[in-house]
Design a protein around this motif. Structure first.
Motif, PDB file in Angstrom:
ATOM      1  N   SER A  90       0.848  -1.182   0.000  1.00 42.49           N
ATOM      2  CA  SER A  90       0.000   0.000   0.000  1.00 42.49           C
ATOM      3  C   SER A  90       0.894   1.246   0.000  1.00 42.49           C
ATOM      4  N   LYS A  91       0.777   2.035  -1.049  1.00 43.74           N
ATOM      5  CA  LYS A  91       1.569   3.271  -1.095  1.00 43.74           C
ATOM      6  C   LYS A  91       1.254   4.174   0.091  1.00 43.74           C
ATOM      7  N   PRO A  92      -0.023   4.289   0.494  1.00 49.18           N
ATOM      8  CA  PRO A  92      -0.302   5.122   1.675  1.00 49.18           C
ATOM      9  C   PRO A  92       0.397   4.618   2.938  1.00 49.18           C
ATOM     10  N   GLU A  93       0.582   3.307   3.061  1.00 49.90           N
ATOM     11  CA  GLU A  93       1.273   2.764   4.227  1.00 49.90           C
ATOM     12  C   GLU A  93       2.742   3.173   4.215  1.00 49.90           C
ATOM     13  N   VAL A  94       3.373   3.121   3.066  1.00 51.03           N
ATOM     14  CA  VAL A  94       4.769   3.553   2.941  1.00 51.03           C
ATOM     15  C   VAL A  94       4.863   5.050   3.232  1.00 51.03           C
ATOM     16  N   GLN A  95       3.945   5.810   2.688  1.00 50.80           N
ATOM     17  CA  GLN A  95       3.932   7.254   2.913  1.00 50.80           C
ATOM     18  C   GLN A  95       3.719   7.572   4.392  1.00 50.80           C
ATOM     19  N   ARG A  96       2.800   6.856   5.046  1.00 48.20           N
ATOM     20  CA  ARG A  96       2.528   7.073   6.465  1.00 48.20           C
ATOM     21  C   ARG A  96       3.786   6.825   7.286  1.00 48.20           C
ATOM     22  N   LEU A  97       4.482   5.755   6.984  1.00 47.07           N
ATOM     23  CA  LEU A  97       5.708   5.425   7.705  1.00 47.07           C
ATOM     24  C   LEU A  97       6.756   6.526   7.513  1.00 47.07           C
ATOM     25  N   ALA A  98       6.919   6.986   6.284  1.00 49.14           N
ATOM     26  CA  ALA A  98       7.905   8.039   5.994  1.00 49.14           C
ATOM     27  C   ALA A  98       7.542   9.349   6.687  1.00 49.14           C
ATOM     28  N   LEU A  99       6.270   9.733   6.612  1.00 49.51           N
ATOM     29  CA  LEU A  99       5.857  11.002   7.224  1.00 49.51           C
ATOM     30  C   LEU A  99       5.918  10.945   8.745  1.00 49.51           C
TER      31      LEU A  99
END
Length: 139
Positions: free
Chosen positions: A76-85
């Motif tokens: 999930s791209k949102p999951e990767v983004q959430r982790l990064a943010l």
């Protein structure tokens, strides 16, 4: 390739490679007939990935999560983004804490320079049990 060659190819020290094996970020390497660790190109790619993640300050658990996402083609791209943010926010909070500690130390050092009294403001502040020093600064 052996551990030295994998270290050179990935930019990760042999000591860190052994550590990553110990904390199970990477699978234990296969062994040669002589008992030496053997690594392949995928291992080197994984080590490079971990090096970049570590350089960005990710924790071992975060790197484990990132590796799982990297390996999951349906990630999930949102999951990767959430982790990064989330990590970026933690880094920004830490930067603010460091700036506050630096400002406090500069203020104490300045008080030391301008004080004619016999004591040392820095030592007195550190010795004062009622003085506020963020617990993060003591960790």
């Amino acid at each position: 390739m052996n551990i030295g060659e994998a270290a050179a190819a990935s930019g990760v020290s042999a000591k860190m490679i052994r550590y990553y094996e110990k904390v199970t970020l990477i699978a234990p390497a296969g062994r040669s007939a002589a008992g030496y660790r053997r690594y392949g190109e995928m291992d080197v790619q994984t080590l490079r990935f971990l090096k970049r993640a570590r350089n960005l300050g990710f924790s071992v658990q975060q790197m484990r999560d990132l590796l799982a996402l990297w390996r999951d083609e349906s990630r999930s791209k949102p999951e990767v983004q959430r982790l990064a943010l989330s990590h970026a926010a933690a880094l920004e909070a830490k930067a603010r804490e460091i700036a506050e500690m630096s400002a406090a130390l500069r203020s104490l050092a300045h008080a030391c320079e301008t004080s004619d009294r016999p004591g040392c403001p820095i030592i007195e502040e550190l010795a004062d049990p009622s003085a506020f020093i963020p617990s993060e600064a003591l960790a």
